[in-house]
Structures are given as structure tokens and as C-alpha cells.
Design an enzyme around this catalytic site. Structure first.
Site, short mmCIF file in Angstrom:
data_model
loop_
_atom_site.label_atom_id
_atom_site.label_comp_id
_atom_site.label_asym_id
_atom_site.label_seq_id
_atom_site.Cartn_x
_atom_site.Cartn_y
_atom_site.Cartn_z
N ALA A 9 9.37 2.04 0.55
CA ALA A 9 9.10 2.19 1.98
C ALA A 9 8.97 0.85 2.73
O ALA A 9 9.46 0.71 3.86
CB ALA A 9 7.84 3.02 2.16
N CYS A 58 6.30 5.78 -10.03
CA CYS A 58 7.50 5.27 -9.35
C CYS A 58 7.46 3.74 -9.30
O CYS A 58 7.05 3.09 -10.28
CB CYS A 58 7.61 5.89 -7.96
SG CYS A 58 9.21 5.57 -7.18
N ASP A 118 4.96 6.50 1.28
CA ASP A 118 6.11 6.48 2.19
C ASP A 118 5.66 6.82 3.60
O ASP A 118 6.14 6.25 4.58
CB ASP A 118 7.19 7.46 1.71
CG ASP A 118 8.01 6.81 0.60
OD1 ASP A 118 7.56 6.85 -0.56
OD2 ASP A 118 9.04 6.19 0.92
N LYS A 120 6.57 9.49 -3.65
CA LYS A 120 7.55 9.93 -4.64
C LYS A 120 7.17 11.25 -5.29
O LYS A 120 6.00 11.44 -5.64
CB LYS A 120 7.69 8.82 -5.70
CG LYS A 120 8.64 9.10 -6.84
CD LYS A 120 10.04 9.47 -6.38
CE LYS A 120 10.67 8.44 -5.48
NZ LYS A 120 11.90 8.91 -4.82
C1 RUB Z 1 9.65 4.78 -3.63
C2 RUB Z 1 8.24 5.27 -3.50
C3 RUB Z 1 7.18 4.22 -3.33
C4 RUB Z 1 6.89 4.05 -1.83
C5 RUB Z 1 6.02 2.84 -1.55
O1 RUB Z 1 10.59 5.84 -3.49
O2 RUB Z 1 7.96 6.44 -3.43
O3 RUB Z 1 5.99 4.63 -3.95
O4 RUB Z 1 8.11 3.92 -1.14
O5 RUB Z 1 6.72 1.66 -1.90
P1 RUB Z 1 12.16 5.46 -3.46
P2 RUB Z 1 6.22 0.23 -1.39
O6 RUB Z 1 12.48 4.75 -4.73
O7 RUB Z 1 12.83 6.81 -3.35
O8 RUB Z 1 12.39 4.62 -2.24
O9 RUB Z 1 4.78 0.13 -1.79
O10 RUB Z 1 7.10 -0.75 -2.14
O11 RUB Z 1 6.42 0.16 0.09
#
Ligand code: RUB
Length: 308
Positions: free
Chosen positions: A18, A125, A194, A205
Site C-alpha cells: 500500500a 504477507c 491497505d 491481505k
Molecule cells: C500487500 C499487503 C500489505 C499492505 C501494507 O498486499 O497487504 O500488508 O499493503 O503494506 P499486495 P505496506 O502484495 O497485494 O500489495 O506496509 O508496505 O504499505
């Protein structure tokens, strides 16, 4: 990368997570502004609207992208000419990206205080913010063990364990269905976000809600590591979060199951606020019940503008 290339890379998940998609959206608009040739104000605003639309259509669930794009174009309509507009977009993008990177660092420092020497952690994830918390705790010299889920079908867990292993953290990869069984050993769960709704539900996720339920059952703490730009203004006005569904080819190979079998591939799920112990943000730790107040305060007068 131009706007179309950035949107395509977000869609095919070359750029994912995200926070990264939000920064990529801001950066693409900055490049669009820097390279803009025309000088007609109305034409520029029309072209900017198209560029925003292309980026926002790339992935539907993470509000971070929406917030990143809107933070980048904020105030543009008040500018007199194209020169002022393009300069503002570039400076907004730079500020958004800098604040976003600083937020990850603050969250890492705040979240690491929740980790005690000897703790066992689980993550899901691949969240750069959750990983920052874990790595900060480790760099502080805490002796920790981490269980990371595989996260089918994209297997982002491989990125997570690779990153943690490089850092030297004692890391174990588990399949998604091992979550409840392993949770007995876990002290804290750290996951990313997200989107967070105005009533404090977490959209992250697919499978995140299973970690939350299992953590609740075995009294492990469940922490969400999230910058406040993952709070969704649209949910204040009653909008539901769209849960992205991706192609079934991510789950089964062609001909692997009878053609009468339906395959469902939702990418995110929703964790109710009652399973969340705290949301760790750059503004500090807060309860899911505080999200509404923080959002209203941050939006200020803009709450009366069109956010839906
Ligand atoms: C990634 C996901 C992450 C969040 C937060 O899903 O669910 O937990 O996006 O990420 P995908 P961050 O792989 O489908 O994008 O902490 O790096 O913003």
C-alpha cells in the site's frame, strides 16, 4: 516512469504494497507535471484528471493510492497558470513521499517498544511498515523469533523472510493454514494495512482476519502498523471498501480443476475492530475507535469538500 507505465506496474504487482503504490502514484504525477508541455490551464486540468483516473483504476482496495494521488494534486485548482500548477504538484509529491518515509520510521520506533526481549512475533504477507517495527526491535538488540506466513497465491511471505533473514532475524516461514497452530507460541502479531475504515476495521491481505482471530483466541497482541494516510475518508460517508478479486490463474493452472468448478480469488479481507489491540501510526498508538476522530481532525475543512 510515466503515468501509464506506473499504473501497469501497480496492476501487475511489479510495484506492490500500500505505501509503495501511494508513493509511486505521487511520483508518476510529479513526473507528469515536470514533463508537461502545454500552457492552457483548462487543458492541463483535463489532462491531470485523466492521469489521476489511470492511476486510481490500477488497484481498487488500498486507499493509500487515492490519498497519495489527492495529496499530490491538492490546491492545484487555486493556481493561476500551468507553471504554478506543475510546480505545486512536484512539491506536493515530494512532501508526500518524504512524510510517508518518515512515518514508516516513526512507526518502527513506536512499535518496537511493544516488543520484549525473547518475544515470538508473527507477520503476514509483506508489509514494509510491519517489517520496520520488527527490524527496529531487532536492531535494538532484542532477541526475537519471527513466523511469517507464505501468503498464497502471490507468496509475498518469501519477500518477508528474505528481508528478515538478510537482517539476521531468526525467521521461520509457515504455510497459511499453520497460523492457528503456531499462534500458541506467539506474543505479538504485527501486520500492515491497505485501508482502515472510519469505524476502525482493517482491510489487509487476505488471511489477515484469520491471524486476528487466532491471536484473540490465544491472547497474543494483534497490532496494525499503518500510516494515517491509509485511513479512508470515503468510509466516513458510508462507502464500502472494494475488495479486489484477481484472476483465477493465480490460484489454479489451466485444466487443473474440472471446468464446472468455480474459483474465487479475493485479495484482501476485513478484520473487525474488536480483534485489534492497537493501530500503530506516525501520530502514536491508537485504538481502532479513535480512527474517526483522527480522520475528522486531519480532514479539517476539507471534510466539506467532495471526498466521495
Ligand atoms: C500487500 C499487503 C500489505 C499492505 C501494507 O498486499 O497487504 O500488508 O499493503 O503494506 P499486495 P505496506 O502484495 O497485494 O500489495 O506496509 O508496505 O504499505
Amino acid at each position: 516512469m510515466n503515468v501509464e507505465q506506473t499504473a501497469a506496474s501497480i496492476k501487475d504487482m511489479t510495484i506492490r504494497g500500500a505505501g509503495k503504490i501511494a508513493r509511486a502514484g505521487a511520483s508518476a504525477l510529479s513526473d507528469f507535471a515536470a514533463g508537461y508541455k502545454g500552457n492552457d490551464r483548462e487543458t492541463f486540468l483535463g489532462d491531470l484528471e485523466k492521469a489521476k483516473g489511470i492511476l486510481l483504476e490500477s488497484r481498487p482496495t488500498a486507499v493509500s493510492l487515492w490519498n497519495g494521488v489527492h495529496a499530490t494534486v491538492r490546491g492545484v485548482e487555486d493556481m493561476r497558470d500551468v507553471g504554478e500548477m506543475t510546480a505545486l504538484i512536484q512539491s506536493n509529491a515530494e512532501t508526500f513521499i518524504e512524510n510517508s518515509n518518515n512515518a514508516i520510521r516513526f512507526i518502527g520506533e513506536i512499535g518496537a517498544k511493544r516488543v520484549k526481549d525473547g518475544d515470538v512475533i508473527m507477520t503476514h504477507c509483506n508489509s514494509s511498515v510491519a517489517l520496520e517495527v520488527i527490524k527496529t526491535a531487532f536492531r535494538q538488540g532484542k532477541d526475537i523469533k519471527v513466523y511469517a506466513t507464505e501468503s498464497r497465491p502471490w507468496r509475498q511471505g518469501i519477500l518477508t523472510v528474505t528481508d528478515l533473514a538478510k537482517e539476521g532475524v531468526d525467521t521461520t516461514l509457515i504455510i497459511d493454514s499453520a497460523v492457528r497452530s503456531v499462534m500458541k507460541k506467539v506474543n505479538e502479531v504485527f501486520v500492515g494495512a491497505d485501508t482502515i475504515t472510519s469505524h476502525g476495521a482493517l482491510i489487509n491481505k487476505i488471511g489477515t482476519s484469520q491471524l486476528a482471530l487466532a491471536a484473540n483466541e490465544s491472547r497474543a497482541q494483534f497490532y496494525v502498523c499503518s500510516e494515517t494516510y491509509k485511513f479512508s475518508p470515503m468510509t466516513l460517508f458510508g462507502d464500502r471498501v472494494t475488495i479486489e478479486e484477481r484472476d483465477i490463474s493465480e490460484v489454479v493452472r489451466e485444466g487443473e480443476v474440472p471446468s464446472s468448478v468455480k474459483v474465487f480469488n479475493p485479495v484482501f479481507d476485513s478484520t473487525p475492530p474488536k480483534y485489534i489491540d492497537a493501530i500503530i501510526t506516525e501520530l502514536g498508538m491508537m485504538s481502532p475507535g479513535s480512527v474517526y476522530d483522527v480522520m475528522v481532525k486531519q480532514l479539517g475543512d476539507r471534510i466539506f469538500q467532495k471526498v466521495i
